[in-house]
Design an enzyme around this catalytic site. Structure first.
Site, PDB file in Angstrom:
ATOM      1  N   GLU A  15      14.550 -15.358   0.651  1.00 49.60           N
ATOM      2  CA  GLU A  15      14.901 -16.345   1.668  1.00 49.60           C
ATOM      3  C   GLU A  15      13.889 -17.483   1.717  1.00 49.60           C
ATOM      4  O   GLU A  15      14.167 -18.544   2.284  1.00 49.60           O
ATOM      5  CB  GLU A  15      14.950 -15.683   3.054  1.00 49.60           C
ATOM      6  CG  GLU A  15      16.024 -14.604   3.202  1.00 49.60           C
ATOM      7  CD  GLU A  15      15.904 -13.908   4.553  1.00 49.60           C
ATOM      8  OE1 GLU A  15      15.136 -14.406   5.408  1.00 49.60           O
ATOM      9  OE2 GLU A  15      16.553 -12.861   4.735  1.00 49.60           O
ATOM     10  N   ASP A  21       0.833  -1.199   0.000  1.00 47.28           N
ATOM     11  CA  ASP A  21       0.000   0.000   0.000  1.00 47.28           C
ATOM     12  C   ASP A  21       0.874   1.257   0.000  1.00 47.28           C
ATOM     13  O   ASP A  21       1.874   1.338   0.727  1.00 47.28           O
ATOM     14  CB  ASP A  21      -0.901  -0.017   1.241  1.00 47.28           C
ATOM     15  CG  ASP A  21      -1.886   1.126   1.264  1.00 47.28           C
ATOM     16  OD1 ASP A  21      -2.694   1.225   0.336  1.00 47.28           O
ATOM     17  OD2 ASP A  21      -1.845   1.926   2.225  1.00 47.28           O
TER      18      ASP A  21
END
Length: 553
Positions: free
Chosen positions: A260, A211
């Site tokens: 990751e 956002d």
């Protein structure tokens, strides 16, 4: 999905936006929730979606319906529980659907523990340094620190009362007063959001919609600034709080964090920017994965403008190796059928004013059907806003007493806000709540649905070959099956010779799309077969405001 072997899923995905309050109410309280989403997962899979973007589901006082987050690691009780969210993720994955929640990093709620601590700690404290607190200007500090305006209307500053009751410092909120902006120069802010992202990645989410991605970095001097419009700084390089270069440091760290985790986790940026070149900075190597193309969504229904947007977007994004991400609607803008059914004298903006231009809804729906085929034929990914596949129009006659968007009050009740595109989905039946809530629900939908929506429900449109819903279903099946669509496996697209009022392009292998934006029939490009059309074809011609998918000759 992409025809390129081993390409990440998000380069071609069709992602369905769920405005959670308005999608499906599972417990009968009149507000959409996680239980409702779970009940409708088979519908979304059958529609042809690859992933679901879910608007904020975190605990919130709802000053801006969830975009004021009080706790980023839990679920608001009105929507369900954290365990229900985990079960939704697991169930969606079993159906082959991915889940992308919203993340709101520009601001917190004023009920967030950090902001409550900042109010208690007082001026000069470590707690206040996480936000933008400043003394006021003028006698007694009675004036805001600068002239910045809130996107929702009025000043972007609110003054607090200090512990002794005296008027004190001011804090920055580019949106509602209940949404204080975070200070991304503070290391604790970056560390906290890294922890939040890991929390949800560990629970299986496949990415995040970011956002206000262009708003995190602010000029620390907080200078006054003259601007024509608070949302889109299209004419103002060096803006003090929109699209500053420093924000890219945040997203480079986020990209490394996402990598990751297994499974091609992704981010999509909500960023209202000046140009495709500025958009490309957000998705350059090492940055975010994708970004919404607001230029396309807000463009006039005009061939030269649309061609310019498509060509410019593809050129800038391909230069950095990123896919385009197309969108026609979302929870912040006038619904496409209503937008396109009005005179197209300018590009649309992200705020709403009372609409005085006459609406030709039949024209708007015809154009919305054609726009859907245009969008789904373009290279890259696409986002669909809930109800777009039903041809829902903006509800422009909501009674004033039911309006809840903060824009309504902040504008002095002169701008009605975004509630008209957020009215709950109609699923079935002849009268409200149209299957949005279960039988015997204890409360009506949080916004009233128009009685005329009985003809637009999922049940009413299913099986009707002329309906908007079946057009979307056919288009998404073809898009998934055809090797030229999505990201495709050839050059992005090739514009074909055509009349100036027609957009016609080829994609390899063997696909052509033509859209007639004129007021008269136009010839179809040479082709072997019509795969799909947004409306009836006139013999060998393409009627006004109609699109067709074709096989190359």
């Amino acid at each position: 999905m992409s025809a390129v072997p081993d390409a990440p899923w998000w380069r071609s995905a069709v992602i369905y936006q769920i405005y959670i309050r308005s999608f499906a109410d599972g417990n009968g309280d009149g507000v959409g929730d996680i239980a409702g989403i779970r009940q409708r997962l088979p519908y979304l899979r059958g529609l042809g979606a690859d992933a679901l973007w879910i608007t904020p589901w975190y605990p919130s006082p709802m000053a801006d319906h969830g975009y004021d987050v009080a706790d980023y690691r839990d679920i608001d009780p009105v929507y369900g529980t954290l365990r229900e969210a985990e079960e939704l993720i697991e169930e969606a994955h079993r159906l082959g659907l991915r889940i992308i929640p919203d993340i709101v990093p520009n601001h917190t709620s004023d009920r967030h523990e950090w902001f409550r601590a900042a109010l208690a700690a007082g001026p000069g404290s470590r707690e206040r340094a996480r936000y933008h607190f400043r003394p006021g200007r003028g006698p007694g500090g009675a004036l805001p620190p600068n002239n910045w305006a809130s996107v929702f209307g009025g000043p972007a500053w609110t003054r607090v009362a200090e512990a002794d009751g005296r008027p004190g410092e001011w804090y920055l909120h580019l949106f509602a007063p209940g949404q204080p902006d975070l200070n991304w120069d503070h290391p604790e802010v970056a560390a906290e959001f890294a922890s939040v992202l890991r929390f949800w990645f560990e629970r299986g989410v496949d990415g995040f919609r970011v956002d206000v991605a262009h708003g995190l970095a602010k000029d620390g001097r907080l200078p006054d600034f003259a601007e024509d419009h608070p949302v889109a700084p299209r004419a103002h390089p060096g803006h003090p709080h929109w699209d500053r270069d420093e924000v890219q440091r945040v997203y480079r760290e986020w990209r490394k964090l996402a990598e990751e985790f297994p499974g091609d986790r992704m981010f999509v940026a909500e960023a209202s920017l000046r140009s495709p070149a500025r958009l490309a900075r957000y998705v350059a190597p090492g940055g975010l994965h994708t970004a919404f193309n607001f230029d396309f969504m807000l463009s006039r229904w005009e061939p030269r403008r649309l061609r310019e947007v498509v060509s410019g977007t593809l050129a800038e994004l391909s230069a950095v190796g990123a896919p385009a991400t197309w969108v026609l609607s979302n929870h912040d803008v006038l619904r496409a059928a209503s937008r396109l059914g009005r005179p197209q004298t300018r590009d649309w903006v992200l705020t709403r004013s009372p609409t005085d231009a006459p609406l030709d809804l039949e024209l708007g729906l015809r154009r919305a059907r054609a726009a859907a085929l245009l969008m789904l034929a373009l290279p890259g990914g696409a986002y669909l806003y809930q109800g777009e596949e039903l041809g829902l129009a903006e509800v422009e006659d909501l009674p004033e007493e039911v309006l809840q968007d903060p824009v309504w009050e902040r504008s002095g009740r002169t701008v009605r806000g975004r509630d008209g595109c957020r009215v709950p989905m109609p699923w079935s039946g002849q009268e409200p709540p149209f299957g949005f809530s279960p039988p015997g629900a204890c409360a009506p939908p949080w916004l009233p649905q128009p009685p005329a929506w009985k003809d637009l429900t999922v049940a009413a449109q299913s099986g009707d070959p002329a309906s908007m819903l079946e057009l979307y279903r056919r288009a998404l099946r073809l898009r998934r099956a055809h090797p030229a669509l999505g990201e495709g496996d050839g050059p992005a697209l090739e514009w074909l010779p055509s009349a100036p009022e027609v957009l016609a392009f080829a994609r390899r292998p063997g696909f052509r799309c033509a859209v007639n934006l004129s007021g008269r029939p136009q010839p179809l490009p040479p082709h072997r077969e019509v795969l799909l059309a947004s409306g009836p074809l006139d013999g060998g011609g393409l009627p006004p405001d109609t699109a067709a998918w074709l096989t190359a000759p």
